[in-house]
Design a protein around this motif. Sequence first.
Motif, PDB file in Angstrom:
ATOM      1  N   THR A   1       1.971  -6.543  -1.637  1.00 23.67           N
ATOM      2  CA  THR A   1       3.719  -7.005  -1.082  1.00 23.67           C
ATOM      3  C   THR A   1       4.099  -6.881  -0.698  1.00 23.67           C
ATOM      4  OG1 THR A   1       3.416  -5.773  -3.493  1.00 23.67           O
ATOM      5  CG2 THR A   1       3.783  -8.723  -3.751  1.00 23.67           C
ATOM      6  N   ARG A   2       5.378  -6.310   0.167  1.00 27.09           N
ATOM      7  CA  ARG A   2       6.085  -6.079   1.128  1.00 27.09           C
ATOM      8  C   ARG A   2       7.080  -6.454   0.785  1.00 27.09           C
ATOM      9  NH1 ARG A   2       5.548  -4.502   7.566  1.00 27.09           N
ATOM     10  NH2 ARG A   2       4.190  -3.463   6.873  1.00 27.09           N
ATOM     11  N   TYR A   3       8.487  -5.705  -0.046  1.00 26.82           N
ATOM     12  CA  TYR A   3       8.807  -5.794  -0.540  1.00 26.82           C
ATOM     13  C   TYR A   3      10.680  -5.538   0.827  1.00 26.82           C
ATOM     14  CZ  TYR A   3       8.357  -7.004  -4.741  1.00 26.82           C
ATOM     15  OH  TYR A   3       7.815  -7.456  -5.939  1.00 26.82           O
TER      16      TYR A   3
ATOM     17  N   MET B   1      -1.594  10.717   8.104  1.00 29.02           N
ATOM     18  CA  MET B   1      -1.823   9.530   7.916  1.00 29.02           C
ATOM     19  C   MET B   1      -0.482   8.111   8.834  1.00 29.02           C
ATOM     20  SD  MET B   1      -3.116   8.063   4.700  1.00 29.02           S
ATOM     21  CE  MET B   1      -2.887   5.726   4.564  1.00 29.02           C
ATOM     22  N   TYR B   2      -0.798   7.216   9.171  1.00 31.81           N
ATOM     23  CA  TYR B   2      -0.321   6.543   9.499  1.00 31.81           C
ATOM     24  C   TYR B   2      -1.217   4.771   9.601  1.00 31.81           C
ATOM     25  CZ  TYR B   2       2.041   2.774  12.780  1.00 31.81           C
ATOM     26  OH  TYR B   2       2.762   1.866  13.155  1.00 31.81           O
ATOM     27  N   ALA B   3       0.250   3.959   8.178  1.00 31.22           N
ATOM     28  CA  ALA B   3      -1.113   2.911   7.651  1.00 31.22           C
ATOM     29  C   ALA B   3       0.422   2.176   7.560  1.00 31.22           C
ATOM     30  CB  ALA B   3      -1.478   3.227   5.943  1.00 31.22           C
TER      31      ALA B   3
ATOM     32  N   GLY C   1       5.442  -5.192  13.564  1.00 27.92           N
ATOM     33  CA  GLY C   1       7.064  -4.160  13.306  1.00 27.92           C
ATOM     34  C   GLY C   1       7.499  -2.908  13.985  1.00 27.92           C
ATOM     35  N   ASP C   2       6.115  -2.369  14.713  1.00 23.33           N
ATOM     36  CA  ASP C   2       6.364  -0.690  14.485  1.00 23.33           C
ATOM     37  C   ASP C   2       6.827  -0.515  16.235  1.00 23.33           C
ATOM     38  OD1 ASP C   2       6.206  -0.623  11.859  1.00 23.33           O
ATOM     39  OD2 ASP C   2       3.953   0.552  12.035  1.00 23.33           O
ATOM     40  N   ILE C   3       7.294   0.479  16.639  1.00 29.74           N
ATOM     41  CA  ILE C   3       7.491   0.557  17.501  1.00 29.74           C
ATOM     42  C   ILE C   3       6.490   1.369  17.575  1.00 29.74           C
ATOM     43  CG2 ILE C   3       8.796   1.390  20.069  1.00 29.74           C
ATOM     44  CD1 ILE C   3       9.157  -1.192  19.215  1.00 29.74           C
TER      45      ILE C   3
ATOM     46  N   GLN D   1       9.557   4.284  15.571  1.00 28.01           N
ATOM     47  CA  GLN D   1      10.809   2.981  14.732  1.00 28.01           C
ATOM     48  C   GLN D   1      10.436   1.823  14.168  1.00 28.01           C
ATOM     49  OE1 GLN D   1      13.909   2.743  17.175  1.00 28.01           O
ATOM     50  NE2 GLN D   1      13.991   0.260  16.609  1.00 28.01           N
ATOM     51  N   ARG D   2      10.576   1.770  13.117  1.00 26.37           N
ATOM     52  CA  ARG D   2      10.131   0.327  12.802  1.00 26.37           C
ATOM     53  C   ARG D   2      11.698  -0.465  13.004  1.00 26.37           C
ATOM     54  NH1 ARG D   2       7.074  -2.412   9.843  1.00 26.37           N
ATOM     55  NH2 ARG D   2       7.618  -4.144   9.389  1.00 26.37           N
ATOM     56  N   GLN D   3      11.274  -1.313  13.855  1.00 26.83           N
ATOM     57  CA  GLN D   3      11.810  -2.644  14.482  1.00 26.83           C
ATOM     58  C   GLN D   3      13.415  -2.687  13.261  1.00 26.83           C
ATOM     59  OE1 GLN D   3      10.089  -5.831  16.187  1.00 26.83           O
ATOM     60  NE2 GLN D   3       9.438  -4.843  17.899  1.00 26.83           N
TER      61      GLN D   3
HETATM   62  P1  AMP Z   1       4.706  -0.825   4.115  1.00 26.42           P
HETATM   63  O1  AMP Z   1       3.957  -1.854   4.357  1.00 26.42           O
HETATM   64  O2  AMP Z   1       5.376  -1.369   3.062  1.00 26.42           O
HETATM   65  O3  AMP Z   1       3.410   0.085   3.034  1.00 26.42           O
HETATM   66  O4  AMP Z   1       5.080  -0.073   4.775  1.00 26.42           O
HETATM   67  C1  AMP Z   1       4.051   0.269   6.274  1.00 26.42           C
HETATM   68  C2  AMP Z   1       5.599   0.752   7.393  1.00 26.42           C
HETATM   69  O5  AMP Z   1       5.774   2.130   7.017  1.00 26.42           O
HETATM   70  C3  AMP Z   1       4.259   0.972   8.538  1.00 26.42           C
HETATM   71  O6  AMP Z   1       4.423  -0.483   9.036  1.00 26.42           O
HETATM   72  C4  AMP Z   1       5.653   1.937   9.450  1.00 26.42           C
HETATM   73  O7  AMP Z   1       6.993   1.316   9.955  1.00 26.42           O
HETATM   74  C5  AMP Z   1       6.110   2.669   8.319  1.00 26.42           C
HETATM   75  N1  AMP Z   1       4.760   3.462   8.077  1.00 26.42           N
HETATM   76  C6  AMP Z   1       3.439   4.254   7.143  1.00 26.42           C
HETATM   77  N2  AMP Z   1       3.040   5.580   7.779  1.00 26.42           N
HETATM   78  C7  AMP Z   1       3.950   5.494   8.457  1.00 26.42           C
HETATM   79  C8  AMP Z   1       4.191   7.371   9.039  1.00 26.42           C
HETATM   80  N3  AMP Z   1       3.085   7.946   9.246  1.00 26.42           N
HETATM   81  N4  AMP Z   1       5.176   7.368  10.223  1.00 26.42           N
HETATM   82  C9  AMP Z   1       5.837   7.250   9.982  1.00 26.42           C
HETATM   83  N5  AMP Z   1       6.308   5.468   9.606  1.00 26.42           N
HETATM   84  C10 AMP Z   1       4.754   4.786   8.134  1.00 26.42           C
END
Ligand code: AMP
Length: 639
Positions: A96-98, A355-357, A445-447, A464-466
């Motif tokens: 889930t993503r609220y 990390m970016y996830a 949804g990420d740039i 950024q997130r859009q």
């Molecule tokens: P969620 O699915 O709720 O865990 O959110 C994921 C989102 O968090 C990603 O699509 C990004 O927008 C943001 N996010 C995750 N990791 C990072 C990061 N390392 N730096 C910036 N934003 C991030």
Amino acid sequence: MLLSYNPNDSEAGLKLLEDLTTDANQIQGQVLKEILMQNARTDYLSSFLDGHVDKELFKKKVPVVNYEDVKPYIERIANGERSDIISSQPITELLTRYTKFSPVICSWPSLKHIFLNLVHVRLSHSSGTSGGQPKMMPSTAEDLDRKTFFYNLLVPVMNKYVDGLDQGKGMYLLFIKPEISTPSGLKARPVLTSYYKSDNFRNRPYNRYNVYTSPDETILCSDSKQSMYCQLLCGLVQRDEVRRVGAVFASAFLRAIKFLEDYWKELCSNIRTGQISDWITDPGCRSSVSSILRKPDPDLANSIEKECGGESWEGIIKRIWPRTKYIEVIVTGSMAQYIPTLEFYSGGLPLISTMYASSECFFGINFKPLSKPSDVSYTLLPNMAYFEFLPVEKSHGETTQEVQCNGNSGSRSVKETVDLVDVKLGQYYELIVTTFTGLYRYRVGDILMVTGFYNNAPQFRFVQRQNVVLSIDTDKTSEEDLLKAVTEAKKLLEPLGFLLTEYTSYPDTSSLPGRYVLFWELKAKGNNIIINELKGLNGEIMEECCSRVEESLDYVYRRCRAKDKSIGALEIRVVRHGTFDALMDYCLSQGSSVNQYKTPRCIKSDDALKILDSKVTGRFFSKKVPFWEPYKMEGYATK
Ligand code: AMP
């Protein structure tokens, strides 16, 4: 394409990263082929591809989609239909993503002007929340293993840059969130809750050698207050062994510092007596903490008390955990706003974003973990998913984007996506993923911006997130959400003869917890009386407006504010007549185009903020905590 390697073998890990990044193109080809071969017969894909598995056909026929497009399929699975409408592998849970993630108060000159205006993105659909319900991303058993592989690769990268981590412990403050059960009995929960509750987490490398200060039971405790207390207590007791500290996001780590400020006396008293407080009633927490807090330790209690009881908390992390080498927290994206506060507490320790996830997929790793937060880039691992990139134009401080429309309704001009290895240095892109779990050409949804290449794999800065204007913790408020809430609140003023002529906002994180601040310019109806002072403006009504805004914001905002207490009371600052004209003059002076000027709904620049603040005539705070209760969805069981 599910790879594995021995996590104890750092050299093998680094070699694997070399191979993955060198063969990025070939691996992406294999990944797509595998996904298509496995899933070509699903209802979803066969409706576009008729069983074919050809890449060109895939890119031509399968549409680029948003959550709203795949939601009906996911809901069908939640309601008991077979997974193979989207995935040949069984969907084992829904993540889930609220919320949506993340704008930034961006203090880096290279990006600064992009944020002066609100980013304007033309989308096929709005990328907002999904009717207030959580978004649910499909996940499979294999996906957990893919995440484990990803986490394991972070270890050799850290070891490459920081010595001696194996000689001590990590104090990672991790938490779970509530889960719900779908009508078909699938669990629906946030991605990290799913991971922490899995065997993969319990069996993570070295866990059985107690290399983490938090016992699993304290992380898995559903009462976040008991969980936080116990994790901090264990971290304090083992302070001399701690070599690294962290949480997932900067906001969570700062929340822990605030908690420590509130509870250090009690924590020290527990350490002094060797007895854990009575209000810790969770049996898992009590027994696991008792095995760490074995005996009274007045010396340790005294020395922690000395640090915490001092005049300033500047550098407190380094003072309490003197052997820690870094703080591991994500400080990119919206979390960049916390860098100054973290620097204050950290005592000069590096802040490391590893990390970016996301819930859809784990994307990339920071190969240079010691780089400054403003220089952090993530290298997407080509085996995690098939990645495509939709170019985003940047002109005069705005990003715009045009969407490929094959198969999708609506008339949009066509812009092709590009493959991972074909992205161009310095160019901005929107990330699109095709996962092993049933998402095809899905807009995350990420740039992102390309900052370089590691071997053949591009590296990206998270831009950024859009369509998110405000974020303090895990809340993500879009321009639309804000407008809705402000519209509700201003109804209170209208009967009194006041009109809201302009508004904007900013996330104030100068104190903990941070809070939303709105700037309102008002005028009296009809007779052109202009409000330069507070005359006639009733403070109670303005406080009521603050509360009304809060009540009208979404579930996650209200949870953070009412339950987690990670967001403070919302503030409205009434500004003098003409303030928003001054703001416009300033934005134009910075390069915004007159024709395209729109009032920024969130202020990103310090100078713009100063202009607004210099014209404030009154400040009002919400006096009530908004209503919140655990999420309920019809037919879904709350746990
Ligand atoms: P969620 O699915 O709720 O865990 O959110 C994921 C989102 O968090 C990603 O699509 C990004 O927008 C943001 N996010 C995750 N990791 C990072 C990061 N390392 N730096 C910036 N934003 C991030």
